[in-house]
Design a protein around this motif. Structure first.
Motif, PDB file in Angstrom:
ATOM      1  N   TRP A  40       0.829  -1.197   0.000  1.00 44.04           N
ATOM      2  CA  TRP A  40       0.000   0.000   0.000  1.00 44.04           C
ATOM      3  C   TRP A  40       0.873   1.261   0.000  1.00 44.04           C
ATOM      4  O   TRP A  40       0.611   2.207  -0.738  1.00 44.04           O
ATOM      5  CB  TRP A  40      -0.921  -0.016   1.214  1.00 44.04           C
ATOM      6  CG  TRP A  40      -1.812   1.179   1.290  1.00 44.04           C
ATOM      7  CD1 TRP A  40      -2.960   1.400   0.600  1.00 44.04           C
ATOM      8  CD2 TRP A  40      -1.619   2.338   2.104  1.00 44.04           C
ATOM      9  NE1 TRP A  40      -3.491   2.609   0.929  1.00 44.04           N
ATOM     10  CE2 TRP A  40      -2.683   3.214   1.857  1.00 44.04           C
ATOM     11  CE3 TRP A  40      -0.644   2.717   3.020  1.00 44.04           C
ATOM     12  CZ2 TRP A  40      -2.803   4.437   2.490  1.00 44.04           C
ATOM     13  CZ3 TRP A  40      -0.780   3.930   3.642  1.00 44.04           C
ATOM     14  CH2 TRP A  40      -1.846   4.775   3.372  1.00 44.04           C
ATOM     15  N   ASN A  41       1.916   1.261   0.817  1.00 41.40           N
ATOM     16  CA  ASN A  41       2.821   2.414   0.863  1.00 41.40           C
ATOM     17  C   ASN A  41       3.484   2.643  -0.492  1.00 41.40           C
ATOM     18  O   ASN A  41       3.655   3.787  -0.911  1.00 41.40           O
ATOM     19  CB  ASN A  41       3.883   2.232   1.945  1.00 41.40           C
ATOM     20  CG  ASN A  41       3.348   2.467   3.331  1.00 41.40           C
ATOM     21  OD1 ASN A  41       2.383   3.203   3.509  1.00 41.40           O
ATOM     22  ND2 ASN A  41       3.940   1.826   4.310  1.00 41.40           N
ATOM     23  N   GLU A  42       3.848   1.558  -1.176  1.00 42.71           N
ATOM     24  CA  GLU A  42       4.447   1.701  -2.505  1.00 42.71           C
ATOM     25  C   GLU A  42       3.460   2.321  -3.485  1.00 42.71           C
ATOM     26  O   GLU A  42       3.825   3.173  -4.301  1.00 42.71           O
ATOM     27  CB  GLU A  42       4.933   0.340  -3.009  1.00 42.71           C
ATOM     28  CG  GLU A  42       6.145  -0.172  -2.269  1.00 42.71           C
ATOM     29  CD  GLU A  42       6.525  -1.595  -2.658  1.00 42.71           C
ATOM     30  OE1 GLU A  42       5.907  -2.166  -3.583  1.00 42.71           O
ATOM     31  OE2 GLU A  42       7.456  -2.129  -2.027  1.00 42.71           O
ATOM     32  N   TRP A  43       2.188   1.924  -3.401  1.00 40.02           N
ATOM     33  CA  TRP A  43       1.178   2.505  -4.289  1.00 40.02           C
ATOM     34  C   TRP A  43       0.930   3.973  -3.967  1.00 40.02           C
ATOM     35  O   TRP A  43       0.711   4.784  -4.866  1.00 40.02           O
ATOM     36  CB  TRP A  43      -0.134   1.716  -4.205  1.00 40.02           C
ATOM     37  CG  TRP A  43      -0.090   0.457  -4.993  1.00 40.02           C
ATOM     38  CD1 TRP A  43      -0.020  -0.812  -4.504  1.00 40.02           C
ATOM     39  CD2 TRP A  43      -0.053   0.332  -6.419  1.00 40.02           C
ATOM     40  NE1 TRP A  43       0.043  -1.714  -5.532  1.00 40.02           N
ATOM     41  CE2 TRP A  43       0.017  -1.033  -6.725  1.00 40.02           C
ATOM     42  CE3 TRP A  43      -0.075   1.241  -7.465  1.00 40.02           C
ATOM     43  CZ2 TRP A  43       0.064  -1.514  -8.026  1.00 40.02           C
ATOM     44  CZ3 TRP A  43      -0.031   0.757  -8.759  1.00 40.02           C
ATOM     45  CH2 TRP A  43       0.040  -0.592  -9.028  1.00 40.02           C
ATOM     46  N   VAL A  44       0.966   4.325  -2.698  1.00 38.76           N
ATOM     47  CA  VAL A  44       0.783   5.731  -2.311  1.00 38.76           C
ATOM     48  C   VAL A  44       1.911   6.577  -2.889  1.00 38.76           C
ATOM     49  O   VAL A  44       1.680   7.653  -3.443  1.00 38.76           O
ATOM     50  CB  VAL A  44       0.724   5.871  -0.775  1.00 38.76           C
ATOM     51  CG1 VAL A  44       0.847   7.319  -0.343  1.00 38.76           C
ATOM     52  CG2 VAL A  44      -0.562   5.272  -0.248  1.00 38.76           C
ATOM     53  N   LYS A 149       0.553   5.932  11.451  1.00 38.52           N
ATOM     54  CA  LYS A 149       0.774   7.373  11.283  1.00 38.52           C
ATOM     55  C   LYS A 149       2.231   7.651  10.892  1.00 38.52           C
ATOM     56  O   LYS A 149       2.495   8.468  10.009  1.00 38.52           O
ATOM     57  CB  LYS A 149       0.409   8.114  12.565  1.00 38.52           C
ATOM     58  CG  LYS A 149      -1.083   8.236  12.800  1.00 38.52           C
ATOM     59  CD  LYS A 149      -1.364   8.972  14.093  1.00 38.52           C
ATOM     60  CE  LYS A 149      -2.819   9.250  14.297  1.00 38.52           C
ATOM     61  NZ  LYS A 149      -3.654   8.083  14.490  1.00 38.52           N
ATOM     62  N   ALA A 150       3.167   6.977  11.545  1.00 42.28           N
ATOM     63  CA  ALA A 150       4.583   7.190  11.233  1.00 42.28           C
ATOM     64  C   ALA A 150       4.892   6.758   9.803  1.00 42.28           C
ATOM     65  O   ALA A 150       5.618   7.447   9.071  1.00 42.28           O
ATOM     66  CB  ALA A 150       5.463   6.426  12.227  1.00 42.28           C
ATOM     67  N   LYS A 151       4.325   5.632   9.377  1.00 39.30           N
ATOM     68  CA  LYS A 151       4.548   5.170   7.998  1.00 39.30           C
ATOM     69  C   LYS A 151       3.971   6.169   6.995  1.00 39.30           C
ATOM     70  O   LYS A 151       4.553   6.402   5.936  1.00 39.30           O
ATOM     71  CB  LYS A 151       3.906   3.789   7.784  1.00 39.30           C
ATOM     72  CG  LYS A 151       4.551   2.676   8.553  1.00 39.30           C
ATOM     73  CD  LYS A 151       5.712   2.125   7.809  1.00 39.30           C
ATOM     74  CE  LYS A 151       6.195   0.839   8.467  1.00 39.30           C
ATOM     75  NZ  LYS A 151       7.298   0.263   7.760  1.00 39.30           N
ATOM     76  N   ARG A 152       2.817   6.744   7.319  1.00 39.96           N
ATOM     77  CA  ARG A 152       2.216   7.746   6.442  1.00 39.96           C
ATOM     78  C   ARG A 152       3.131   8.975   6.358  1.00 39.96           C
ATOM     79  O   ARG A 152       3.330   9.543   5.283  1.00 39.96           O
ATOM     80  CB  ARG A 152       0.832   8.139   6.953  1.00 39.96           C
ATOM     81  CG  ARG A 152       0.110   9.070   6.004  1.00 39.96           C
ATOM     82  CD  ARG A 152      -1.356   9.232   6.340  1.00 39.96           C
ATOM     83  NE  ARG A 152      -2.039   7.966   6.097  1.00 39.96           N
ATOM     84  CZ  ARG A 152      -2.821   7.355   6.992  1.00 39.96           C
ATOM     85  NH1 ARG A 152      -3.011   7.877   8.179  1.00 39.96           N
ATOM     86  NH2 ARG A 152      -3.408   6.229   6.703  1.00 39.96           N
ATOM     87  N   LEU A 153       3.717   9.370   7.489  1.00 39.74           N
ATOM     88  CA  LEU A 153       4.641  10.504   7.482  1.00 39.74           C
ATOM     89  C   LEU A 153       5.896  10.181   6.679  1.00 39.74           C
ATOM     90  O   LEU A 153       6.455  11.057   6.013  1.00 39.74           O
ATOM     91  CB  LEU A 153       5.001  10.908   8.916  1.00 39.74           C
ATOM     92  CG  LEU A 153       3.881  11.617   9.694  1.00 39.74           C
ATOM     93  CD1 LEU A 153       4.225  11.691  11.176  1.00 39.74           C
ATOM     94  CD2 LEU A 153       3.610  12.994   9.140  1.00 39.74           C
ATOM     95  N   VAL A 154       6.335   8.920   6.711  1.00 37.01           N
ATOM     96  CA  VAL A 154       7.480   8.496   5.901  1.00 37.01           C
ATOM     97  C   VAL A 154       7.124   8.605   4.421  1.00 37.01           C
ATOM     98  O   VAL A 154       7.887   9.149   3.615  1.00 37.01           O
ATOM     99  CB  VAL A 154       7.915   7.052   6.253  1.00 37.01           C
ATOM    100  CG1 VAL A 154       8.898   6.517   5.226  1.00 37.01           C
ATOM    101  CG2 VAL A 154       8.534   7.005   7.639  1.00 37.01           C
ATOM    102  N   ALA A 155       5.950   8.095   4.052  1.00 34.76           N
ATOM    103  CA  ALA A 155       5.530   8.111   2.647  1.00 34.76           C
ATOM    104  C   ALA A 155       5.386   9.537   2.117  1.00 34.76           C
ATOM    105  O   ALA A 155       5.577   9.780   0.928  1.00 34.76           O
ATOM    106  CB  ALA A 155       4.209   7.361   2.483  1.00 34.76           C
ATOM    107  N   ARG A 156       5.095  10.478   3.004  1.00 34.30           N
ATOM    108  CA  ARG A 156       4.901  11.876   2.598  1.00 34.30           C
ATOM    109  C   ARG A 156       6.153  12.733   2.761  1.00 34.30           C
ATOM    110  O   ARG A 156       6.114  13.929   2.530  1.00 34.30           O
ATOM    111  CB  ARG A 156       3.766  12.510   3.398  1.00 34.30           C
ATOM    112  CG  ARG A 156       2.460  11.784   3.277  1.00 34.30           C
ATOM    113  CD  ARG A 156       1.947  11.858   1.891  1.00 34.30           C
ATOM    114  NE  ARG A 156       0.645  11.219   1.843  1.00 34.30           N
ATOM    115  CZ  ARG A 156      -0.047  11.076   0.760  1.00 34.30           C
ATOM    116  NH1 ARG A 156       0.420  11.511  -0.372  1.00 34.30           N
ATOM    117  NH2 ARG A 156      -1.194  10.479   0.778  1.00 34.30           N
TER     118      ARG A 156
END
Length: 180
Positions: A40-44, A149-156
């Motif tokens: 999912w993170n890769e797709w984001v 949340k931390a993974k989302r901050l990494v992706a962004r």
């Protein structure tokens, strides 16, 4: 007729077997969740990159960031609020000059904890340690909410995952010391 102790031991053994089965199933589900979360993170990231390419003149090419900018009418969440998902708590892509205030309070708390740790020269922080910093119970649900949340901050682009499960501020974000 069997003894009471014998019956209790039999029930304990049955319960222990069921508990072991459930733990194995939980471990399998957790492993599958980690794979799905990585995908999912890769797709984001891919979606974000396509957005940047397709809208080169737009300051905010990320559709999630656009939604976040229109979310100013929502009341801010308090630090002690529940960890459940909140509508429109989007994380914009980090860019120079973007203040931490563009993030919801929960995300700002994560950045502040990592900034404090960075300032003290203490290195990356694990989600379990983050939960302790925020006074949360170290239960899997709370830790996984923080990890998400931390993974989302990494992706962004706000954070860096220096090693699996250990997070620190991205270099440029750390240099901003709280945003502009």
């Amino acid at each position: 007729m069997p003894s009471v102790v014998g019956l209790l031991e039999q029930r304990e053994l049955t319960t222990r077997r069921r508990m072991d089965e459930l733990r194995e199933e939980a471990d399998r589900i957790q492993a599958e969740l980690a794979v799905v979360e990585r995908d999912w993170n890769e797709w984001v990231i891919a979606r974000s990159r396509v957005g940047e390419v397709l809208a080169p003149g737009d300051d905010v090419a990320d559709p999630d960031a656009r939604e976040d900018l229109t979310d100013r009418s929502q009341p801010p969440t308090t630090p002690g609020s529940s960890g459940s998902a909140k509508p429109k708590s989007m994380v914009p892509m980090w860019r120079a000059g973007l203040a931490w205030s563009a993030l919801s309070v929960d995300y700002q708390r994560i950045l502040q904890a990592l900034a404090d740790r960075n300032r003290l020269g203490q290195g990356p922080l694990a989600c379990q340690e983050m939960a302790a910093c925020f006074g949360l119970d170290p239960v899997p649900a709370k830790i996984e909410a923080l990890r998400s949340k931390a993974k989302r901050l990494v992706a962004r682009g706000w954070l860096v995952e220096s090693s699996p499960g250990r997070f620190t501020l991205a270099k440029d974000v750390a240099g901003q010391a709280g945003g502009s």
